[in-house]
Design a protein around this motif. Structure first.
Motif, PDB file in Angstrom:
ATOM      1  N   GLN A 102     -29.471  -1.796-140.927  1.00 32.91           N
ATOM      2  CA  GLN A 102     -28.070  -1.390-140.861  1.00 32.91           C
ATOM      3  C   GLN A 102     -27.800  -0.108-141.661  1.00 32.91           C
ATOM      4  N   ILE A 103     -28.839   0.473-142.231  1.00 32.84           N
ATOM      5  CA  ILE A 103     -28.669   1.632-143.107  1.00 32.84           C
ATOM      6  C   ILE A 103     -29.374   2.843-142.516  1.00 32.84           C
ATOM      7  N   ALA A 104     -28.662   3.949-142.454  1.00 35.34           N
ATOM      8  CA  ALA A 104     -29.236   5.196-141.949  1.00 35.34           C
ATOM      9  C   ALA A 104     -29.727   6.037-143.125  1.00 35.34           C
ATOM     10  N   GLY A 105     -30.764   6.818-142.906  1.00 31.49           N
ATOM     11  CA  GLY A 105     -31.229   7.764-143.904  1.00 31.49           C
ATOM     12  C   GLY A 105     -32.281   7.250-144.864  1.00 31.49           C
ATOM     13  N   LEU A 106     -32.886   6.112-144.567  1.00 30.01           N
ATOM     14  CA  LEU A 106     -33.934   5.594-145.459  1.00 30.01           C
ATOM     15  C   LEU A 106     -35.322   6.063-145.043  1.00 30.01           C
ATOM     16  N   ASP A 107     -35.435   6.712-143.900  1.00 31.99           N
ATOM     17  CA  ASP A 107     -36.687   7.303-143.423  1.00 31.99           C
ATOM     18  C   ASP A 107     -37.848   6.311-143.375  1.00 31.99           C
ATOM     19  N   GLY A 108     -37.562   5.060-143.054  1.00 31.13           N
ATOM     20  CA  GLY A 108     -38.624   4.069-142.902  1.00 31.13           C
ATOM     21  C   GLY A 108     -39.285   3.629-144.191  1.00 31.13           C
ATOM     22  N   ARG A 109     -38.711   3.976-145.337  1.00 36.88           N
ATOM     23  CA  ARG A 109     -39.344   3.627-146.616  1.00 36.88           C
ATOM     24  C   ARG A 109     -39.405   2.133-146.857  1.00 36.88           C
ATOM     25  N   PHE A 110     -38.545   1.360-146.217  1.00 39.76           N
ATOM     26  CA  PHE A 110     -38.498  -0.074-146.469  1.00 39.76           C
ATOM     27  C   PHE A 110     -38.892  -0.884-145.247  1.00 39.76           C
ATOM     28  N   ASP A 111     -39.566  -0.258-144.305  1.00 42.14           N
ATOM     29  CA  ASP A 111     -40.051  -0.993-143.135  1.00 42.14           C
ATOM     30  C   ASP A 111     -41.076  -2.018-143.591  1.00 42.14           C
ATOM     31  N   ASP A 112     -41.048  -3.187-142.970  1.00 41.86           N
ATOM     32  CA  ASP A 112     -41.985  -4.254-143.315  1.00 41.86           C
ATOM     33  C   ASP A 112     -43.340  -3.913-142.726  1.00 41.86           C
ATOM     34  N   GLY A 113     -44.276  -3.563-143.564  1.00 38.45           N
ATOM     35  CA  GLY A 113     -45.612  -3.210-143.108  1.00 38.45           C
ATOM     36  C   GLY A 113     -46.545  -4.404-143.067  1.00 38.45           C
ATOM     37  N   ALA A 114     -46.130  -5.534-143.618  1.00 36.14           N
ATOM     38  CA  ALA A 114     -46.984  -6.718-143.646  1.00 36.14           C
ATOM     39  C   ALA A 114     -46.978  -7.389-142.275  1.00 36.14           C
ATOM     40  N   PRO A 115     -48.149  -7.808-141.812  1.00 36.07           N
ATOM     41  CA  PRO A 115     -48.176  -8.503-140.519  1.00 36.07           C
ATOM     42  C   PRO A 115     -47.496  -9.858-140.648  1.00 36.07           C
ATOM     43  N   HIS A 116     -46.841 -10.275-139.575  1.00 35.55           N
ATOM     44  CA  HIS A 116     -46.178 -11.572-139.573  1.00 35.55           C
ATOM     45  C   HIS A 116     -47.210 -12.674-139.414  1.00 35.55           C
ATOM     46  N   GLN A 117     -47.053 -13.709-140.209  1.00 34.97           N
ATOM     47  CA  GLN A 117     -47.995 -14.821-140.181  1.00 34.97           C
ATOM     48  C   GLN A 117     -47.797 -15.646-138.919  1.00 34.97           C
ATOM     49  N   ASP A 118     -48.902 -16.121-138.376  1.00 38.25           N
ATOM     50  CA  ASP A 118     -48.875 -16.976-137.201  1.00 38.25           C
ATOM     51  C   ASP A 118     -48.051 -18.230-137.498  1.00 38.25           C
ATOM     52  N   PRO A 119     -47.082 -18.592-136.626  1.00 37.89           N
ATOM     53  CA  PRO A 119     -46.231 -19.765-136.888  1.00 37.89           C
ATOM     54  C   PRO A 119     -47.023 -21.048-137.125  1.00 37.89           C
ATOM     55  N   MET A 120     -48.104 -21.266-136.409  1.00 39.21           N
ATOM     56  CA  MET A 120     -48.883 -22.486-136.587  1.00 39.21           C
ATOM     57  C   MET A 120     -49.544 -22.507-137.966  1.00 39.21           C
ATOM     58  N   SER A 121     -49.947 -21.365-138.456  1.00 42.31           N
ATOM     59  CA  SER A 121     -50.524 -21.265-139.798  1.00 42.31           C
ATOM     60  C   SER A 121     -49.470 -21.593-140.843  1.00 42.31           C
ATOM     61  N   ARG A 122     -48.252 -21.103-140.618  1.00 43.57           N
ATOM     62  CA  ARG A 122     -47.154 -21.390-141.558  1.00 43.57           C
ATOM     63  C   ARG A 122     -46.855 -22.882-141.603  1.00 43.57           C
ATOM     64  N   ILE A 123     -46.897 -23.552-140.461  1.00 45.53           N
ATOM     65  CA  ILE A 123     -46.652 -24.992-140.418  1.00 45.53           C
ATOM     66  C   ILE A 123     -47.726 -25.725-141.219  1.00 45.53           C
ATOM     67  N   GLY A 124     -48.980 -25.270-141.092  1.00 44.61           N
ATOM     68  CA  GLY A 124     -50.060 -25.871-141.856  1.00 44.61           C
ATOM     69  C   GLY A 124     -49.857 -25.706-143.347  1.00 44.61           C
ATOM     70  N   ASP A 125     -49.390 -24.524-143.764  1.00 48.44           N
ATOM     71  CA  ASP A 125     -49.104 -24.290-145.186  1.00 48.44           C
ATOM     72  C   ASP A 125     -48.007 -25.220-145.678  1.00 48.44           C
ATOM     73  N   ALA A 126     -46.973 -25.423-144.862  1.00 47.80           N
ATOM     74  CA  ALA A 126     -45.873 -26.312-145.239  1.00 47.80           C
ATOM     75  C   ALA A 126     -46.368 -27.746-145.336  1.00 47.80           C
ATOM     76  N   GLY A 127     -47.234 -28.151-144.424  1.00 49.19           N
ATOM     77  CA  GLY A 127     -47.789 -29.501-144.455  1.00 49.19           C
ATOM     78  C   GLY A 127     -48.599 -29.745-145.722  1.00 49.19           C
ATOM     79  N   ARG A 128     -49.415 -28.769-146.119  1.00 46.41           N
ATOM     80  CA  ARG A 128     -50.187 -28.899-147.358  1.00 46.41           C
ATOM     81  C   ARG A 128     -49.265 -28.972-148.566  1.00 46.41           C
ATOM     82  N   PHE A 129     -48.207 -28.176-148.557  1.00 48.78           N
ATOM     83  CA  PHE A 129     -47.253 -28.204-149.666  1.00 48.78           C
ATOM     84  C   PHE A 129     -46.628 -29.585-149.799  1.00 48.78           C
ATOM     85  N   LEU A 130     -46.129 -30.129-148.685  1.00 50.44           N
ATOM     86  CA  LEU A 130     -45.501 -31.448-148.725  1.00 50.44           C
ATOM     87  C   LEU A 130     -46.490 -32.522-149.151  1.00 50.44           C
ATOM     88  N   ALA A 131     -47.722 -32.448-148.681  1.00 52.65           N
ATOM     89  CA  ALA A 131     -48.730 -33.429-149.064  1.00 52.65           C
ATOM     90  C   ALA A 131     -48.985 -33.376-150.565  1.00 52.65           C
TER      91      ALA A 131
END
Length: 94
Positions: free
Chosen positions: A49-78
């Motif tokens: 929503q902000i103009a003039g940032l020249d991409g300095r805050f673009d998310d460069g991290a790859p998005h985690q696979d949803p199934m992997s995230r579910i596995g992480d949540a399952g381990r946390f709950l366990a």
């Protein structure tokens, strides 16, 4: 940083909750510490929503696979040791 919120964009209200300790001296001369809680509201905007940032805050991290995230949540709950039961006709927590 040289950026500006684009005209017509609407922010989201977030609330910061914390506390601070204030020391007061009573009439008898003793000091009393009081923990005083407070809330502070801010309006925030997404970088999209902000103009003039020249991409300095673009998310460069790859998005985690949803199934992997579910596995992480399952381990946390366990690891919490909570007793989790499936069944019944409604979702609830007790």
């Amino acid at each position: 940083l040289g950026g500006a919120v684009r005209k017509g964009e609407t922010g989201t209200t977030v609330v910061f909750a914390s506390s601070f300790i204030r020391t007061e001296t009573t009439e008898t001369g003793t000091e009393i510490e009081q923990d005083i809680p407070f809330l502070k509201a801010y309006t925030v905007f997404n970088t999209d929503q902000i103009a003039g940032l020249d991409g300095r805050f673009d998310d460069g991290a790859p998005h985690q696979d949803p199934m992997s995230r579910i596995g992480d949540a399952g381990r946390f709950l366990a690891n919490t040791g909570a007793l989790i039961r499936h069944g019944g006709s409604a979702a609830y927590y007790a």
